[in-house]
Design a protein around this motif. Structure first.
Motif, short mmCIF file in Angstrom:
data_model
loop_
_atom_site.label_atom_id
_atom_site.label_comp_id
_atom_site.label_asym_id
_atom_site.label_seq_id
_atom_site.Cartn_x
_atom_site.Cartn_y
_atom_site.Cartn_z
N GLU A 174 3.25 10.93 -2.02
CA GLU A 174 4.38 11.12 -1.10
C GLU A 174 5.61 10.37 -1.59
OE1 GLU A 174 1.13 12.84 0.73
OE2 GLU A 174 1.22 10.78 0.00
N ALA A 175 5.40 9.15 -2.11
CA ALA A 175 6.52 8.39 -2.65
C ALA A 175 7.12 9.10 -3.85
CB ALA A 175 6.05 6.98 -3.04
N THR A 235 6.18 3.52 -4.50
CA THR A 235 6.31 3.20 -3.08
C THR A 235 7.57 2.40 -2.79
OG1 THR A 235 3.89 3.09 -3.05
CG2 THR A 235 5.05 2.41 -1.06
N GLY A 266 3.22 2.68 -9.08
CA GLY A 266 3.46 3.63 -8.01
C GLY A 266 4.88 3.51 -7.49
N TYR A 306 -6.71 4.72 -3.10
CA TYR A 306 -6.72 5.36 -4.41
C TYR A 306 -7.62 4.54 -5.32
CZ TYR A 306 -3.35 1.62 -5.27
OH TYR A 306 -2.74 0.40 -5.35
N ARG A 345 0.85 -1.19 0.00
CA ARG A 345 0.00 0.00 0.00
C ARG A 345 0.88 1.24 0.00
NH1 ARG A 345 -0.61 -2.48 4.88
NH2 ARG A 345 -2.60 -3.35 4.25
N PRO A 346 0.33 2.39 -0.34
CA PRO A 346 1.12 3.62 -0.35
C PRO A 346 1.71 3.94 1.02
CG PRO A 346 -0.93 3.94 -1.53
CD PRO A 346 -1.04 2.61 -0.86
N ASP A 372 0.66 7.08 -5.13
CA ASP A 372 1.41 7.39 -3.91
C ASP A 372 2.18 8.70 -4.12
OD1 ASP A 372 2.82 7.46 -1.55
OD2 ASP A 372 3.42 5.35 -1.61
#
Length: 349
Positions: A209-210, A170, A168, A117, A110-111, A207
């Protein structure tokens, strides 16, 4: 009274200022005059992926490229349910003929902040591979965590490994947090996303933030999907693939029919858009990418509708100097050369 020498000096200075002003107006705001190195002569890659139908073709392309050594496949949060993504990655290794020889590592499920999402099943189907039913395979996921594997491989081959980030970010962000030194040791990160879109690119939205961590890391980053038609496969191209009648081409038709119909009906595209295969093609054959902009890319972390958007060029309004670039944005690519590489991959028995 102004003497001749002062007049000429003043005229030269005025001319220089006028030339500088013209150049400033001609330059695109937010795009640096400093070019960034291209990702050329890549030999080793880690495929960090969330296997939906476009990832699947990208994996086939990378595994089939004689010039590439795929060191590992790491599975990232993204298109569909995580467990199904792992199953799809294992199947793609099997379909490519590398079962048991290319490790598949499960990683972050997960993120980073654990935020939800939207699923991309509308374009990938429930299993991620359209109408294709994924059979079981003998190979199992490698016990090493994806984040640990990324750090280990990059350190084992300093300045040789490109992370082909198809989902993503992450796993990649967590690897950079766990071992910040790999930002200087990775050859590059090829990320499938675009900038300055009306809506966020899916992989950045998964994600944000990632993505922010990766873009701020100092690692060499290339992203962008070329022009609007750079990665298009038209209905005529689908007919070409169908006529090949190989196991790979039959897989492509079953897994990508939904992508073609969705792109043409919902997005008014000329065919299916294939960002992951295009990014992979640019690593295999760098001549496919024909235009770049060096930009200071930033990731929007707030906003109900804009969270995850990648932006550059904030100085176009405040007239401040362009910040040092942190990423190469691909803005043009050769669609014919891209399609030829896809066709060669799918035509293999």
């Amino acid at each position: 009274m102004i003497d001749r020498r002062s007049f000429l000096a003043g005229s030269a200075a005025a001319g220089a200022l006028a030339l500088a002003a013209r150049r400033a107006r001609a330059a695109e705001p937010g795009v640096s005059d400093t070019t960034l190195p291209r990702l050329l002569d890549t030999r080793r890659v880690i495929i960090d992926t969330d296997p939906g139908n476009d990832d699947a073709i990208a994996i086939l392309m990378a595994l089939s490229a004689p010039s590439l050594s795929v060191e590992a496949i790491t599975v990232a949060p993204g298109n569909i349910g995580y467990a199904q993504e792992v199953r799809n990655a294992l199947y793609m290794v099997d379909l490519a003929g590398f079962s048991g020889r290319i490790p598949v590592h499960a990683g972050m499920t997960r993120p980073i902040l654990g935020r939800s999402y939207a699923s991309a099943s509308f374009i990938h189907g429930p299993s991620g591979l359209g109408q294709f039913v994924v059979p079981p395979v003998k190979q199992q996921p490698d016990p090493e965590h994806a984040v640990t594997a990324i750090c280990r491989i990059v350190r084992r081959y300093p300045n040789q490994v490109v992370i082909l980030a198809l989902g993503g970010l992450t796993n990649v962000a967590m690897a950079l947090l766990m071992d910040p030194g790999i930002a200087r040791l990775v050859k590059g990160i090829q990320f499938v996303a675009n900038a300055n879109n009306a809506v966020p690119s899916f992989n950045a939205m998964v994600d944000p933030e990632a993505a922010d961590i990766v873009f701020r890391s100092g690692a060499p980053i290339t992203f962008g999907l070329g022009g609007p038609d750079s990665s298009i496969l038209t209905p005529a191209d689908f007919k070409t693939v169908r006529a090949m009648d190989t196991a790979r081409s039959r897989f492509f038709m079953q897994s990508n029919a939904l992508r073609l119909s969705f792109e043409m009906s919902a997005r008014n595209a000329k065919g299916s858009v294939n960002g992951d295969p295009l990014a992979t093609a640019m690593i295999i054959d760098p001549a496919i990418a024909t235009g770049f902009k060096a930009v200071c890319a930033r990731v929007e972390l707030e906003g109900e509708y804009t969270r995850g958007t990648i932006l550059y060029g904030e100085n176009r309004y405040n007239m401040q100097p362009t910040p040092p670039p942190n990423a190469n944005l691909c803005v043009a690519a050769d669609n014919a050369r891209f399609k030829a590489l896809v066709f060669r991959t799918l035509a293999q028995a």
